[in-house]
Design an enzyme around this catalytic site. Structure first.
Site, PDB file in Angstrom:
ATOM      1  N   ARG A 124      35.392   6.697  13.983  1.00 22.85           N
ATOM      2  CA  ARG A 124      35.702   8.246  13.077  1.00 22.85           C
ATOM      3  C   ARG A 124      35.590   8.987  15.243  1.00 22.85           C
ATOM      4  O   ARG A 124      35.646   8.972  15.968  1.00 22.85           O
ATOM      5  CB  ARG A 124      33.910   8.590  13.923  1.00 22.85           C
ATOM      6  CG  ARG A 124      33.368   7.452  12.337  1.00 22.85           C
ATOM      7  CD  ARG A 124      33.942   8.158  11.388  1.00 22.85           C
ATOM      8  NE  ARG A 124      34.025   7.866   9.833  1.00 22.85           N
ATOM      9  CZ  ARG A 124      34.133   6.469   8.976  1.00 22.85           C
ATOM     10  NH1 ARG A 124      34.823   6.787  10.022  1.00 22.85           N
ATOM     11  NH2 ARG A 124      33.316   6.800   8.080  1.00 22.85           N
ATOM     12  N   GLU A 127      36.882  16.378  11.040  1.00 18.39           N
ATOM     13  CA  GLU A 127      38.693  16.452  10.513  1.00 18.39           C
ATOM     14  C   GLU A 127      38.597  16.774   9.177  1.00 18.39           C
ATOM     15  O   GLU A 127      39.385  17.804   8.561  1.00 18.39           O
ATOM     16  CB  GLU A 127      39.016  15.081   9.798  1.00 18.39           C
ATOM     17  CG  GLU A 127      37.729  14.206   9.377  1.00 18.39           C
ATOM     18  CD  GLU A 127      38.375  12.501   9.711  1.00 18.39           C
ATOM     19  OE1 GLU A 127      39.055  11.981  10.467  1.00 18.39           O
ATOM     20  OE2 GLU A 127      38.251  12.348   8.641  1.00 18.39           O
ATOM     21  N   HIS A 184      43.547   9.846   8.393  1.00 17.56           N
ATOM     22  CA  HIS A 184      42.484   8.870   7.836  1.00 17.56           C
ATOM     23  C   HIS A 184      43.127   7.609   7.044  1.00 17.56           C
ATOM     24  O   HIS A 184      42.125   7.842   5.390  1.00 17.56           O
ATOM     25  CB  HIS A 184      41.055   9.690   7.431  1.00 17.56           C
ATOM     26  CG  HIS A 184      39.391   8.617   7.467  1.00 17.56           C
ATOM     27  ND1 HIS A 184      38.735   9.573   8.050  1.00 17.56           N
ATOM     28  CD2 HIS A 184      39.321   7.120   6.776  1.00 17.56           C
ATOM     29  CE1 HIS A 184      37.658   8.479   7.927  1.00 17.56           C
ATOM     30  NE2 HIS A 184      38.417   7.499   7.642  1.00 17.56           N
TER      31      HIS A 184
HETATM   32  P1  NAI Z   1      30.573  -2.776  12.958  1.00 16.27           P
HETATM   33  O1  NAI Z   1      29.597  -2.705  12.262  1.00 16.27           O
HETATM   34  O2  NAI Z   1      30.878  -4.549  12.255  1.00 16.27           O
HETATM   35  O3  NAI Z   1      30.947  -2.823  14.624  1.00 16.27           O
HETATM   36  C1  NAI Z   1      30.489  -1.868  15.517  1.00 16.27           C
HETATM   37  C2  NAI Z   1      30.335  -2.388  16.990  1.00 16.27           C
HETATM   38  O4  NAI Z   1      29.984  -1.199  17.357  1.00 16.27           O
HETATM   39  C3  NAI Z   1      29.040  -3.101  16.842  1.00 16.27           C
HETATM   40  O5  NAI Z   1      29.679  -4.756  17.596  1.00 16.27           O
HETATM   41  C4  NAI Z   1      27.961  -2.628  17.939  1.00 16.27           C
HETATM   42  O6  NAI Z   1      26.990  -3.244  18.102  1.00 16.27           O
HETATM   43  C5  NAI Z   1      28.770  -1.725  18.416  1.00 16.27           C
HETATM   44  N1  NAI Z   1      28.161  -0.594  18.705  1.00 16.27           N
HETATM   45  C6  NAI Z   1      27.626  -0.008  18.246  1.00 16.27           C
HETATM   46  N2  NAI Z   1      27.223   1.085  19.080  1.00 16.27           N
HETATM   47  C7  NAI Z   1      27.599   0.782  20.450  1.00 16.27           C
HETATM   48  C8  NAI Z   1      28.155   1.812  22.028  1.00 16.27           C
HETATM   49  N3  NAI Z   1      26.719   2.455  21.675  1.00 16.27           N
HETATM   50  N4  NAI Z   1      28.447   1.700  22.749  1.00 16.27           N
HETATM   51  C9  NAI Z   1      29.399   0.298  22.121  1.00 16.27           C
HETATM   52  N5  NAI Z   1      29.372  -0.926  20.984  1.00 16.27           N
HETATM   53  C10 NAI Z   1      28.530   0.241  20.060  1.00 16.27           C
HETATM   54  O7  NAI Z   1      31.781  -1.738  12.347  1.00 16.27           O
HETATM   55  P2  NAI Z   1      32.973  -2.054  11.892  1.00 16.27           P
HETATM   56  O8  NAI Z   1      33.261  -2.998  10.453  1.00 16.27           O
HETATM   57  O9  NAI Z   1      34.272  -3.293  12.861  1.00 16.27           O
HETATM   58  O10 NAI Z   1      34.155  -0.719  11.835  1.00 16.27           O
HETATM   59  C11 NAI Z   1      33.644   0.043  12.608  1.00 16.27           C
HETATM   60  C12 NAI Z   1      33.809   1.576  12.982  1.00 16.27           C
HETATM   61  O11 NAI Z   1      35.345   1.620  11.884  1.00 16.27           O
HETATM   62  C13 NAI Z   1      32.935   1.954  11.170  1.00 16.27           C
HETATM   63  O12 NAI Z   1      31.882   2.159  11.771  1.00 16.27           O
HETATM   64  C14 NAI Z   1      34.132   2.919  11.119  1.00 16.27           C
HETATM   65  O13 NAI Z   1      33.573   4.534  11.384  1.00 16.27           O
HETATM   66  C15 NAI Z   1      35.204   2.826  11.559  1.00 16.27           C
HETATM   67  N6  NAI Z   1      36.283   2.527  10.336  1.00 16.27           N
HETATM   68  C16 NAI Z   1      37.456   3.330   9.976  1.00 16.27           C
HETATM   69  C17 NAI Z   1      38.700   3.998   8.743  1.00 16.27           C
HETATM   70  C18 NAI Z   1      39.467   3.771   8.743  1.00 16.27           C
HETATM   71  O14 NAI Z   1      40.113   4.125   7.670  1.00 16.27           O
HETATM   72  N7  NAI Z   1      39.334   4.717   9.895  1.00 16.27           N
HETATM   73  C19 NAI Z   1      37.946   2.445   7.721  1.00 16.27           C
HETATM   74  C20 NAI Z   1      36.740   1.428   8.541  1.00 16.27           C
HETATM   75  C21 NAI Z   1      35.339   1.874   8.970  1.00 16.27           C
END
Ligand code: NAI
Length: 333
Positions: free
Chosen positions: A234, A263, A300
């Site tokens: 994000r 955005e 995005h």
């Molecule tokens: P997830 O929940 O599986 O993994 C997120 C990881 O970030 C977790 O391991 C969590 O412990 C860690 N985390 C949380 N707070 C943190 C912090 N303060 N510092 C460091 N690490 C921290 O989520 P996933 O599926 O891997 O997705 C990640 C992000 O990707 C989503 O939240 C979404 O915003 C973004 N995304 C973007 C897309 C796009 O089209 N550009 C599509 C899908 C997801």
């Protein structure tokens, strides 16, 4: 029969849900996003179930207009577009679609990274203009160090792909996952160490109050001047102004971004609904950022493949049926 309103739908989504839900639910499709300023019909105001995409803005103001809402199905992993606190206070369940695009987004991160460091888009456009030998002096991934921030579903796939490029990997997460350390033989480090030692930093943490401006002027100062920053998570995880200044003065070599801070304002369909002085300043910097030669930015789209979209639709359906059948909703956020 339950009423369901699907906002921000594309034709293939309408076809899918119509086929799956016809006769079982009263469904309405909107091809626009649900925003605080969206005017609702009587049927919408009384809907029990709504489904949205990340481009909707489900603030308290938006949600207060629904008098009977019980379930929000977001067709996304991220849910920073929904006021979860408000939903909890009103017992509105929010369900998302995790894991639909783990490889999808991880692959895309390397797509924009390679595009930037090998100047692929630039080469293509120069060739189209008749220059067979443009200046494309680039950088390799082999033996470079990548720092992965957030080692969840997408971050872990990013690590796997990075290993395929023979990169050295380090990672940072608030929760260490021993399986990742063992499977990929990588080390968790603190954020400052990751910033100091990485040639590439790839961001895969969600937007929360603790990740807002996780990358900022302070830790950019620690980075080596050849660092490339990749963000498909994000936009708000990076302080855009600090990044812009660093890209200008050369303290960051380049940025590959699929997401931008605030955005919404870039969308032609919809000017930002919560414009204030700070957001206006961020949008101005975004515009300048997009014009830098050492930046590649995409709108995005990291999630957007046929396979991922199919997974989103099927998981949304599963969330819906779990709700109506009174089962435990596995993807409740
Ligand atoms: P997830 O929940 O599986 O993994 C997120 C990881 O970030 C977790 O391991 C969590 O412990 C860690 N985390 C949380 N707070 C943190 C912090 N303060 N510092 C460091 N690490 C921290 O989520 P996933 O599926 O891997 O997705 C990640 C992000 O990707 C989503 O939240 C979404 O915003 C973004 N995304 C973007 C897309 C796009 O089209 N550009 C599509 C899908 C997801």
């Amino acid at each position: 029969m339950h009423n369901i309103i699907f906002y921000d739908t594309k034709q293939y989504e309408r076809d899918f849900f119509e086929q799956e839900l016809f006769g079982k639910f009263n469904i309405e499709f909107k091809n626009y996003e649900l925003l605080p300023e969206t005017e609702l019909s009587y049927i919408e105001e009384n809907a029990e179930i709504i489904s949205v995409f990340t481009s909707s803005r489900l603030t308290k103001e938006t949600l207060e207009k629904f008098s009977n809402l019980k379930l929000i199905l977001t067709r996304s992993v991220g849910f920073s577009h929904i006021d979860i606190e408000y939903c909890n206070s009103k017992n509105i369940i929010v369900a998302n679609t995790p894991h639909y695009g783990d490889y999808t987004v991880a692959e895309f991160s390397f797509g924009i990274l390679l595009n930037l460091i090998r100047r692929i888009c630039y080469g293509v456009s120069e060739l189209k203009q008749g220059d067979m030998y443009p200046e494309t002096f680039g950088m390799e991934l082999y033996d470079k160090t990548i720092g992965v921030i957030g080692t969840g579903s997408i971050g872990s796939k990013t690590i796997k792909i990075a290993k395929g490029f023979s990169m050295n990997v380090m990672c940072y997460d608030i929760y260490k996952n021993p399986d990742i350390e063992n499977e990929f033989n990588v080390k968790y480090v603190d954020l400052d160490t990751l910033c100091k030692l990485s040639d590439v930093i790839s961001i895969h943490a969600p937007l929360t109050t603790t990740t807002y401006h996780l990358i900022n002027a302070e830790n950019i100062k620690l980075m080596n001047e050849n660092v490339i920053i990749v963000n498909t998570a994000r936009g708000e995880l990076i302080d855009t102004e600090a990044l812009y200044n660093a890209l200008l003065d050369g303290s960051v070599r380049g940025a590959a971004l699929d997401v931008l801070e605030f955005e919404d304002t870039i969308s032609n369909k919809r000017p930002g609904s919560d414009l204030n002085l700070k957001n206006l300043r961020t949008s101005l910097i975004n515009t300048k950022l997009l014009n830098l030669d050492n930046v590649i930015a995409t709108p995005h789209i990291a999630y957007d493949t046929k396979e991922a979209v199919n997974r989103i639709l099927n998981t949304t359906l599963k969330n819906l049926f779990e709700f109506v059948e009174g089962l435990k909703i596995q993807n409740k956020v």
